[in-house]
Write an enzyme that holds these catalytic residues in place. Structure first.
Site: not given
Ligand code: NDP
Ligand code: HSE
Length: 435
Positions: A17, A131, A134, A203, A207
């Protein structure tokens, strides 16, 4: 390309994402970002697990790799967006030890291994920016770390989990049960496939540990944050809150407090709480996040916005990235962590709160006086008592609001009330915050 300036190689770990959106912007907004940094940002590659998985259409296949280590070791700045803890820790440490700056949105990683990672960053003079960890898009880490560095933060009340705020909002607005509201959150894609980390408060606790550490300049271990989720919140509790002018919110609360035994320290906790409807956080609806900061000199500040989402969170990640890249252009050390204030993290049992206790009672003369006696005998002082509704079979709903009391005293009160002949049921107990 800016003449005479070497390109800055950026490795993005993760194409989910957030990672896919960050990589997309590095490719499609390259000229804008170069103008802000003063040097080109070159996307060196994107680490993923599965090269065959469907991807954002803007990401060229040749940039994808499963060899995260080589990517990390060839980068000036590593953007960690894979989530999880252990693999992320290995890659972030590898990046820092190779002298690269790191940007991450990973609250689980920092709440668990923050002390080790920040000390590695300090040792090599690298930046470790977070940033997005949280509040997604909301600028809150830099305001706490930099803008308020000369003030004294007294308290933070945060709605830092969008899924739970959405669920509680549905229960309040549509009289949904918890299960109905959770199903709606899943249908709209807010809740994770496994929503346990959200609804249990885990979660938000990660934070809270980060916010409390920044606000009070002290290390707040994740294990010291007390956590209660929203799984047991009932429509009756939401209704009782409404009748006394409150709304139920899952709050992350970080406070500098003087405990019942006189110790001054820090408390960080996550639990559902009743907020007065006039409080600015009460108007935070749906899946939005907000952080309300009370500081000695700045007064009350509120930071509000989208707590999640690819484009929204990428704003925070790119801000950190531009900041780290600027340092490569203008030079200078990484950000040293401020000296610790040494404030201890207090045992949650020592911290006092106000409570609202909802009881189903026999609707007879003298009941209120007897129950008031039970509360007073356990050293808890009643602030308000309100009979809200006549119930079935000669019962009524009685809602007692207390002055601040330690958790242990409150627990003794609730047990004694539950045993009293006049009480048919203890319908719910919630803390009151933000009065
Ligand atoms: P996703 O689950 O959508 O994506 C994770 C990505 O990381 C995938 O592309 C996956 O690969 C890759 N991945 C996972 N493990 C490995 C590994 N061991 N080696 C290489 N690639 C790997 O996560 P998000 O984008 O939702 O979240 C990412 C981070 O951002 C998290 O720490 C989350 O807490 C943080 N975050 C997310 C928010 C959100 O709105 N989603 C908001 C704020 C923070 P593959 O696609 O091949 O499986
Ligand atoms: N699962 C979290 C939420 C995403 O619902 O706010 C952002 O950390």
């Amino acid at each position: 390309m800016t003449p005479g300036v070497l390109p800055i190689r950026v490795a993005v770990l993760g194409a989910g994402t957030v990672g896919a959106e960050v990589a997309n912007q590095l490719l499609t907004r390259a000229a804008d970002l170069e103008a802000r940094v003063g040097a080109p940002l070159v996307l060196a590659g994107i680490a993923v697990r599965d090269l065959q998985a469907p991807r954002h259409p803007a990401l060229p296949k040749e940039l994808l790799t499963t060899d995260a280590e080589s990517l990390v070791l060839g980068a000036h700045i590593v953007v960690e967006l894979i989530g999880g803890v252990e693999r992320a820790r290995e890659l972030v440490l590898m990046a820092l030890e190779s002298g690269a700056d790191v940007v991450t949105g990973n609250k689980a990683l920092l709440a668990t291994h923050g002390a080790e990672l920040f000390s590695a960053a300090e040792r090599v003079g690298a930046q470790l920016n977070y940033e997005a960890a949280v509040g997604g898009a909301i600028p809150i880490i830099r305001p706490l770390r930099d803008s308020l560095a000369g003030d004294d933060v007294k308290r933070i009340l945060g709605i830092v989990n969008g899924t739970t705020n959405f669920i509680l909002d549905r229960m309040d607005e549509h009289d949904d049960t918890f299960e109905e509201a959770l199903a709606e959150a899943s249908r709209r894609g807010y809740a994770e496939a496994d929503p346990t980390g959200d609804v249990s408060g885990a979660d938000a606790a990660q934070k809270a540990a980060l916010l409390a550490g920044l606000a009070f300049h002290t290390h707040v271990p994740l294990e010291s944050v007390s956590v209660e989720g929203i799984e047991r919140i009932t429509p009756d509790q939401i209704r009782a809150g409404r009748e006394t002018g409150h709304v139920v919110k899952l709050l992350a609360i970080c406070e500098r407090v003087t405990a019942a035994d006189g110790t001054v320290g820090v408390s960080a906790r996550v639990h559902p709480a009743l907020l007065p409807r006039r409080h600015p956080l009460a108007s935070v609806r749906g899946a939005n996040n907000a952080v309300f900061v009370e500081a000695e000199f700045a007064g009350s500040l509120m930071f509000y916005g989208a707590g999640a989402g690819g484009p929204e969170t990428s704003s925070a990640v790119l801000g950190d990235l531009v900041s780290a890249a600027r340092r490569h252009v203008i030079g200078g050390p990484g950000l040293a962590a401020p000296p610790s204030s040494g404030l201890p993290v207090l045992d949650p049992g020592l911290v006092t709160s106000q409570y609202q206790i909802s009881l189903t009672v026999r609707d007879e003369p003298g009941v209120l006086a007897r129950l008031a006696g039970i509360v007073a005998e356990r050293g808890v002082s009643i602030e308000t008592a309100q009979q809200t509704r006549a119930g079935v079979g000669g019962t009524a709903t009685l809602v007692i609001g207390t002055h601040r009391a330690p958790e242990a005293a409150l627990a003794a009160v609730v047990t004694a009330l539950g045993d009293a002949l006049e009480v048919a049921a203890v319908a719910g107990v919630l803390r009151i915050e933000g009065e």
